[in-house]
Write an enzyme that holds these catalytic residues in place. Structure first.
Site, PDB file in Angstrom:
ATOM      1  N   ILE A  12     102.910  17.407 -80.942  1.00  0.00           N
ATOM      2  CA  ILE A  12     103.460  16.954 -82.218  1.00  0.00           C
ATOM      3  C   ILE A  12     104.920  17.364 -82.353  1.00  0.00           C
ATOM      4  O   ILE A  12     105.776  16.562 -82.742  1.00  0.00           O
ATOM      5  CB  ILE A  12     102.627  17.500 -83.386  1.00  0.00           C
ATOM      6  CG1 ILE A  12     101.184  16.990 -83.296  1.00  0.00           C
ATOM      7  CG2 ILE A  12     103.243  17.094 -84.724  1.00  0.00           C
ATOM      8  CD1 ILE A  12     100.241  17.596 -84.322  1.00  0.00           C
ATOM      9  N   ASP A  31     110.263  27.224 -78.456  1.00  0.00           N
ATOM     10  CA  ASP A  31     108.886  27.173 -77.965  1.00  0.00           C
ATOM     11  C   ASP A  31     108.709  28.269 -76.929  1.00  0.00           C
ATOM     12  O   ASP A  31     109.577  28.462 -76.062  1.00  0.00           O
ATOM     13  CB  ASP A  31     108.594  25.801 -77.339  1.00  0.00           C
ATOM     14  CG  ASP A  31     107.108  25.520 -77.209  1.00  0.00           C
ATOM     15  OD1 ASP A  31     106.418  26.285 -76.495  1.00  0.00           O
ATOM     16  OD2 ASP A  31     106.627  24.528 -77.795  1.00  0.00           O
ATOM     17  N   ALA A  87     104.802  25.508 -84.488  1.00  0.00           N
ATOM     18  CA  ALA A  87     104.387  26.490 -83.486  1.00  0.00           C
ATOM     19  C   ALA A  87     103.090  27.172 -83.885  1.00  0.00           C
ATOM     20  O   ALA A  87     102.937  27.640 -85.013  1.00  0.00           O
ATOM     21  CB  ALA A  87     105.477  27.536 -83.292  1.00  0.00           C
ATOM     22  N   ALA A  88     102.148  27.210 -82.946  1.00  0.00           N
ATOM     23  CA  ALA A  88     100.870  27.883 -83.175  1.00  0.00           C
ATOM     24  C   ALA A  88     100.130  27.990 -81.856  1.00  0.00           C
ATOM     25  O   ALA A  88     100.364  27.190 -80.941  1.00  0.00           O
ATOM     26  CB  ALA A  88     100.015  27.118 -84.184  1.00  0.00           C
ATOM     27  N   SER A 130      95.974  22.370 -90.780  1.00  0.00           N
ATOM     28  CA  SER A 130      94.905  21.711 -90.038  1.00  0.00           C
ATOM     29  C   SER A 130      93.678  21.483 -90.915  1.00  0.00           C
ATOM     30  O   SER A 130      93.394  22.279 -91.831  1.00  0.00           O
ATOM     31  CB  SER A 130      94.509  22.571 -88.833  1.00  0.00           C
ATOM     32  OG  SER A 130      93.302  22.155 -88.258  1.00  0.00           O
ATOM     33  N   TYR A 154      90.861  30.115 -85.519  1.00  0.00           N
ATOM     34  CA  TYR A 154      91.988  29.188 -85.638  1.00  0.00           C
ATOM     35  C   TYR A 154      92.084  28.661 -87.065  1.00  0.00           C
ATOM     36  O   TYR A 154      93.166  28.685 -87.684  1.00  0.00           O
ATOM     37  CB  TYR A 154      91.822  28.032 -84.662  1.00  0.00           C
ATOM     38  CG  TYR A 154      92.856  26.944 -84.825  1.00  0.00           C
ATOM     39  CD1 TYR A 154      94.151  27.121 -84.343  1.00  0.00           C
ATOM     40  CD2 TYR A 154      92.541  25.753 -85.467  1.00  0.00           C
ATOM     41  CE1 TYR A 154      95.108  26.131 -84.496  1.00  0.00           C
ATOM     42  CE2 TYR A 154      93.496  24.760 -85.634  1.00  0.00           C
ATOM     43  CZ  TYR A 154      94.775  24.949 -85.151  1.00  0.00           C
ATOM     44  OH  TYR A 154      95.719  23.962 -85.307  1.00  0.00           O
ATOM     45  N   LYS A 158      95.110  29.308 -89.906  1.00  0.00           N
ATOM     46  CA  LYS A 158      95.842  28.228 -90.564  1.00  0.00           C
ATOM     47  C   LYS A 158      95.747  28.345 -92.091  1.00  0.00           C
ATOM     48  O   LYS A 158      96.716  28.063 -92.809  1.00  0.00           O
ATOM     49  CB  LYS A 158      95.304  26.881 -90.092  1.00  0.00           C
ATOM     50  CG  LYS A 158      95.755  26.484 -88.688  1.00  0.00           C
ATOM     51  CD  LYS A 158      97.255  26.279 -88.647  1.00  0.00           C
ATOM     52  CE  LYS A 158      97.723  25.668 -87.356  1.00  0.00           C
ATOM     53  NZ  LYS A 158      99.190  25.437 -87.346  1.00  0.00           N
ATOM     54  N   ARG A 277      80.324  23.098 -78.224  1.00  0.00           N
ATOM     55  CA  ARG A 277      81.264  24.214 -78.161  1.00  0.00           C
ATOM     56  C   ARG A 277      81.292  25.000 -79.468  1.00  0.00           C
ATOM     57  O   ARG A 277      81.216  24.421 -80.550  1.00  0.00           O
ATOM     58  CB  ARG A 277      82.673  23.689 -77.850  1.00  0.00           C
ATOM     59  CG  ARG A 277      82.777  22.967 -76.507  1.00  0.00           C
ATOM     60  CD  ARG A 277      82.433  23.891 -75.352  1.00  0.00           C
ATOM     61  NE  ARG A 277      82.569  23.249 -74.057  1.00  0.00           N
ATOM     62  CZ  ARG A 277      83.671  23.289 -73.306  1.00  0.00           C
ATOM     63  NH1 ARG A 277      84.747  23.928 -73.746  1.00  0.00           N
ATOM     64  NH2 ARG A 277      83.706  22.684 -72.138  1.00  0.00           N
ATOM     65  N   GLY A 279      82.597  26.957 -82.661  1.00  0.00           N
ATOM     66  CA  GLY A 279      83.745  26.851 -83.547  1.00  0.00           C
ATOM     67  C   GLY A 279      84.102  25.441 -83.966  1.00  0.00           C
ATOM     68  O   GLY A 279      84.948  25.250 -84.840  1.00  0.00           O
TER      69      GLY A 279
END
Length: 328
Positions: A12, A31, A87-88, A130, A154, A158, A277, A279
């Site tokens: 993105i 970055d 950035a994450a 998110s 995660y 956020k 999976r 999460g």
């Protein structure tokens, strides 16, 4: 206008940086080049933006470094007008395996950005959040009033950053906006996302592989719509202090998505299923009425149209893109 895009070598962030350069802005990106996936994809994003700078009146600078580096961030932000904070540490599943890393990059890095923005009177900080902040749905589609109960580190990180953005707006008067992205896809998307994975496998004659039973649903958002939403905030202050969903207002179950991809490429392939999976949210679906009201946001593509465009792009760029996706 001088724009900082953090995480500017990512999927993105790379598209945002390129688009701002095309619009004749001066763009700085930072970055850390975390090898979460093949760095060739990030290097390609940097190269594309640099090339655009030679074709327009905009400029582009890439700085390798972390948003957790206070001295570096302070130096960069000193001359910045607006920050697009992308950035994450990405990846719901990766966050389950290493929650400490997610906290360091996502929460601490964001607070560092906010402090520098406050110090240097930045015009606005636009934060990439998110749909993971919602967690288990009490109802769908999610509106911004829905309870936030993330089911992964995660998502929790956020949500914490959203609160920091709100507090810096309310307490310090720093204009901030948080955009809750719903599963973004499109050209140069990172590997191991459902769409890139399905297309890559089908292109190589392999069955698309679905995690879990395939009944999970997702609201997929085309990258061009994400770019448009962010561009609207360059000068529009009507959303300052707000958090908004940015999605497609549509959703699709993962089995049907796999079938759509498979039928476009090789209808003879079967759909394969593997273990779910940890999460992963069961369902996502965005109510975008707030973003429509505040910034005029309207998605341009429904999922089948967007997938068709991505497949065409994949075919045209297969020589360089596929090796990076398959190796990751």
């Amino acid at each position: 206008m001088h724009i900082l895009v953090t995480g500017g070598a990512g999927f993105i962030g790379g598209h945002l940086a390129e688009s701002f350069v095309e619009a004749a802005h001066d763009v700085t990106t930072v970055d850390i080049l975390e090898p979460f996936y093949d760095l060739g994809l990030k290097e390609h994003n940097i190269d594309v933006a640099r090339q655009r700078a030679t074709e327009t009146d905009g400029s582009y600078e890439f700085i390798e470094g972390s948003t957790t580096n206070k001295e570096l961030v302070d130096e960069i932000v000193e001359d910045i007008d607006i920050i697009y904070h992308q950035a994450a540490q990405a990846g719901v599943r990766a966050s389950v395996e290493n929650p400490t890393k997610v906290t360091e990059y996502n929460v601490n890095g964001s607070q560092t950005i906010l402090e520098a923005a406050r110090k240097h009177d930045v015009t606005r900080v636009v934060n990439a959040s998110s749909s993971s902040v919602y967690g288990k749905p009490e109802y769908l589609p999610y509106d911004e009033s829905h309870p936030n109960e993330p089911v992964s580190p995660y998502g929790a990180s956020k949500l914490a950053v959203e609160h920091y953005m709100r507090v810096y707006n309310e307490v310090y008067g720093l204009p901030t906006v948080s955009l809750r992205y719903f599963t973004v896809y499109g050209p140069r998307m990172r590997p191991n996302m459902a769409i890139s994975n399905f297309v890559s496998r089908c292109m190589r004659g392999k069955s698309p592989e679905v995690y879990g039973d395939g009944t999970q649903t997702r609201d997929f958002t085309y990258i061009a719509d994400i770019v448009d939403a962010n561009h609207s905030l360059l000068t529009d202050d009507s959303a300052d202090g707000e958090t908004m969903n940015i999605g497609s207002s549509d959703n699709i179950d993962i089995t049907t998505l796999a079938e759509v991809v498979r039928d476009e490429i090789d209808p003879t392939l079967n759909i394969e299923y593997t273990e779910a999976r940890d999460g992963d949210a069961e369902h996502t679906h965005a109510d975008i009425s707030k973003a429509t009201e505040l910034i005029g946001y309207e998605p341009s593509r429904e999922i089948r149209e967007g997938v068709g465009e991505f497949i065409e792009w994949y075919e045209d760029n297969r020589e360089w893109y596929e090796p990076l996706v398959v190796s990751s």
